[in-house]
Design a protein around this motif. Structure first.
Motif, short mmCIF file in Angstrom:
data_model
loop_
_atom_site.label_atom_id
_atom_site.label_comp_id
_atom_site.label_asym_id
_atom_site.label_seq_id
_atom_site.Cartn_x
_atom_site.Cartn_y
_atom_site.Cartn_z
N ASN A 194 0.83 -1.21 0.00
CA ASN A 194 0.00 0.00 0.00
C ASN A 194 0.86 1.26 0.00
N LEU A 195 1.88 1.29 0.85
CA LEU A 195 2.72 2.48 0.97
C LEU A 195 3.52 2.73 -0.31
N VAL A 196 4.11 1.68 -0.86
CA VAL A 196 4.94 1.86 -2.07
C VAL A 196 4.09 2.30 -3.25
N TYR A 197 3.04 1.54 -3.53
CA TYR A 197 2.18 1.90 -4.66
C TYR A 197 1.50 3.25 -4.42
N GLY A 198 1.04 3.47 -3.19
CA GLY A 198 0.31 4.70 -2.88
C GLY A 198 1.14 5.95 -3.09
N VAL A 199 2.38 5.94 -2.59
CA VAL A 199 3.24 7.12 -2.74
C VAL A 199 3.58 7.35 -4.20
N ILE A 200 3.87 6.28 -4.94
CA ILE A 200 4.20 6.45 -6.37
C ILE A 200 2.97 6.94 -7.14
N GLN A 201 1.82 6.34 -6.87
CA GLN A 201 0.59 6.76 -7.55
C GLN A 201 0.31 8.25 -7.33
N GLU A 220 -3.91 17.07 -8.81
CA GLU A 220 -4.90 16.38 -7.98
C GLU A 220 -4.89 14.87 -8.22
N TYR A 221 -4.74 14.47 -9.48
CA TYR A 221 -4.78 13.04 -9.81
C TYR A 221 -3.40 12.45 -10.06
N GLN A 236 -9.07 9.00 -12.12
CA GLN A 236 -9.49 8.58 -10.77
C GLN A 236 -9.30 7.07 -10.61
N SER A 237 -9.66 6.33 -11.65
CA SER A 237 -9.57 4.87 -11.58
C SER A 237 -8.13 4.38 -11.51
N LEU A 238 -7.20 5.14 -12.08
CA LEU A 238 -5.80 4.72 -12.12
C LEU A 238 -5.17 4.66 -10.73
N ASN A 239 -5.74 5.36 -9.77
CA ASN A 239 -5.18 5.36 -8.42
C ASN A 239 -5.90 4.38 -7.49
N GLN A 240 -6.75 3.53 -8.07
CA GLN A 240 -7.39 2.47 -7.30
C GLN A 240 -6.52 1.22 -7.33
N PRO A 241 -6.64 0.33 -6.34
CA PRO A 241 -5.83 -0.90 -6.36
C PRO A 241 -6.18 -1.76 -7.56
N ALA A 242 -5.18 -2.44 -8.10
CA ALA A 242 -5.41 -3.35 -9.24
C ALA A 242 -6.08 -4.63 -8.75
N GLY A 276 -2.42 1.46 -20.06
CA GLY A 276 -3.51 0.69 -19.47
C GLY A 276 -3.10 -0.05 -18.21
N LEU A 277 -1.79 -0.11 -17.95
CA LEU A 277 -1.27 -0.89 -16.82
C LEU A 277 -0.82 -0.02 -15.65
N ILE A 278 -1.22 1.24 -15.64
CA ILE A 278 -0.69 2.18 -14.64
C ILE A 278 -1.00 1.74 -13.21
N ARG A 279 -2.12 1.05 -13.00
CA ARG A 279 -2.40 0.57 -11.64
C ARG A 279 -1.29 -0.37 -11.16
#
Length: 450
Positions: free
Chosen positions: A51-58, A150-151, A175-181, A342-345
């Motif tokens: 969560n922390l790694v993906y969240g900060v990068i996202q 913002e995004y 918005q969807s790109l910052n949701q978990p895959a 398409g793979l940004i998540r």
């Protein structure tokens, strides 16, 4: 310096990983896999780390925007910046973690990684952030810049998405790109069926649901697919729902000779192979330019028990004339090298690494592959051209340019087993990340008529 005897917590490992991704160009998914394999983490620690790694990068652009007023004019080490961004991420996005706990853990990390001066600096910054709050996005005058911050999507990509899809759809996409895959699996129909796999997953206490996107797919709500007996036995494999659609669209027969022109790591190769029968003459030839990836394809095929119909060759698809005569194949898949938006998540750093020029450069390669492979399809055969991006330059524009240069081909409507977007006006199929929560993907069908 860190004392090697000190325990590396999930937050410590996250900070190490972020430092490598943000400053050294490491890929987040590969970096996380290495860390998880190397450290014996409990499930909750593994989830926090991810969560922390993906969240900060996202949210990197957002976090940098929020951090900047508190560090303006100060020179700070990259790892300290990553630590502060990680703290802000937790303050704003992780509701279940109290602010005091985030502050306390962040100060401990500052002390563990640095000297007393850094600990005091981090303490002061974090207390100021909590006291003064984070800067409102409405202070940004430009709508494009505001959306970018913002995004956390580069301005050029915001502009491109608006041009291609409109402002409302752009917001849905980013918005969807910052949701978990999603964690999805494909059922290996060579060995089993959905009913049997569902029974095994249910008995293993895994929460799952049917895919809305692909027929032989399930989406895991909770648990780890790779730990299941079904995965170890090759009865299931990890694959995104959208990426299964290209092979669904091929409508393969057991006797077909198929070319997978850009195959590595082989997910679609083995999906094709499951539809073929060696006794009927069926075979899929998989090409890739890297020898080590050929071994990956072969290993994948063996695990899924389809290696009897798979032949992997180290070859650039643009050089197919070196190995194959014209009209060698009943069906061809070109899952082309692309920008991967398409793979940004799954690979959140992609958004910051690419430029619009990269998309146009890839378009040239995509057209070269199509032109080289086109003569190898039999008359009435179909080339399925697909990508894992959502940019028109690499999708419909490539198809239209190819058709303009190859009158012997016509565009046919892409059909999937679950009839996705059946009311669409285009014959090609674009799946946006915001449509079903799956990866973004594009599929088209080019039939040779002459």
């Amino acid at each position: 310096m860190t004392n090697s005897s000190q325990k590396k917590t999930a937050r410590y490992l996250a900070l190490e990983s972020l430092e490598k991704v943000l400053t050294s160009g490491a890929y987040s998914n590969l970096q996380l896999n290495q860390v998880i394999e190397k450290n014996n983490l409990a499930d909750n620690d593994r989830r926090l780390l991810t969560n922390l790694v993906y969240g900060v990068i996202q949210h990197r652009l957002t976090l940098e925007y929020w951090l900047e007023p508190f560090t303006k004019g100060k020179k700070i080490d990259d790892w300290v910046k990553a630590l502060l961004m990680m703290a802000i991420y937790q303050y704003h996005y992780l509701d279940k973690v109290p602010d005091w706990a985030v502050t306390d853990e962040s100060i401990k990390l500052a002390k563990q990684r640095g000297h007393e001066g850094i600990r005091k600096f981090v303490t002061a910054i974090l207390h100021r952030i909590l006291r003064e709050g984070l800067t409102d996005f409405n202070q940004i005058a430009s709508e494009t810049t505001r959306a970018s911050i913002e995004y956390s999507v580069p301005e050029w990509l915001i502009t491109e998405l608006i041009n291609q899809y409109g402002t409302e759809k752009m917001i849905e996409i980013v918005q969807s790109l910052n949701q978990p895959a999603n964690q999805s699996l494909r059922i290996n129909t060579r060995l089993t069926d959905k009913e049997e796999v569902s029974r095994q997953l249910y008995e293993a206490d895994l929460d799952f649901r049917d895919s809305q996107v692909a027929e032989n797919a399930l989406v895991l709500e909770h648990g780890v697919i790779a730990n299941t007996e079904a995965f170890k036995n090759g009865e299931i494999t990890i694959q995104d729902e959208s990426s299964m659609l290209a092979v669904e669209n091929m409508h393969l027969q057991p006797s077909f000779r198929v070319l997978d022109a850009c195959a590595a790591p082989g997910g679609k190769t083995v999906q094709i192979a499951a539809e073929l029968d060696a006794d009927a003459g069926g075979k899929v030839t998989a090409l890739d330019i890297h020898q080590h990836k050929i071994k990956l394809i072969e290993s994948n095929a063996k695990r899924l028990a389809v290696n009897d119909v798979v032949k992997a060759i180290d070859l650039d698809a643009r050089k197919v004339d070196e190995k194959f005569t014209d009209e060698s194949f009943d069906a061809i898949l070109i899952d082309a090298p692309c920008s991967g938006f398409g793979l940004i998540r799954r690979k959140p750093e992609i958004r910051y690494e690419k430029r619009l020029s990269d998309s146009y450069n890839l378009q040239k390669i995509q057209l070269e592959i199509l032109a080289a492979v086109a003569p190898k399809i039999k008359k009435n055969g179909i080339i399925t051209y697909s990508t894992c991006t959502i940019l028109r330059q690499e999708n419909d524009d490539v198809v239209n340019q190819f058709l303009a240069n190859h009158p012997e081909f016509t565009l046919e409507r892409t059909q999937t087993n679950l009839n996705l977007k059946d009311d669409r006006q285009s014959d090609t199929l674009t799946i946006l990340p915001s449509d079903y929560g799956s990866d973004g993907f594009f599929v088209s069908s080019l039939r040779r008529t002459m």
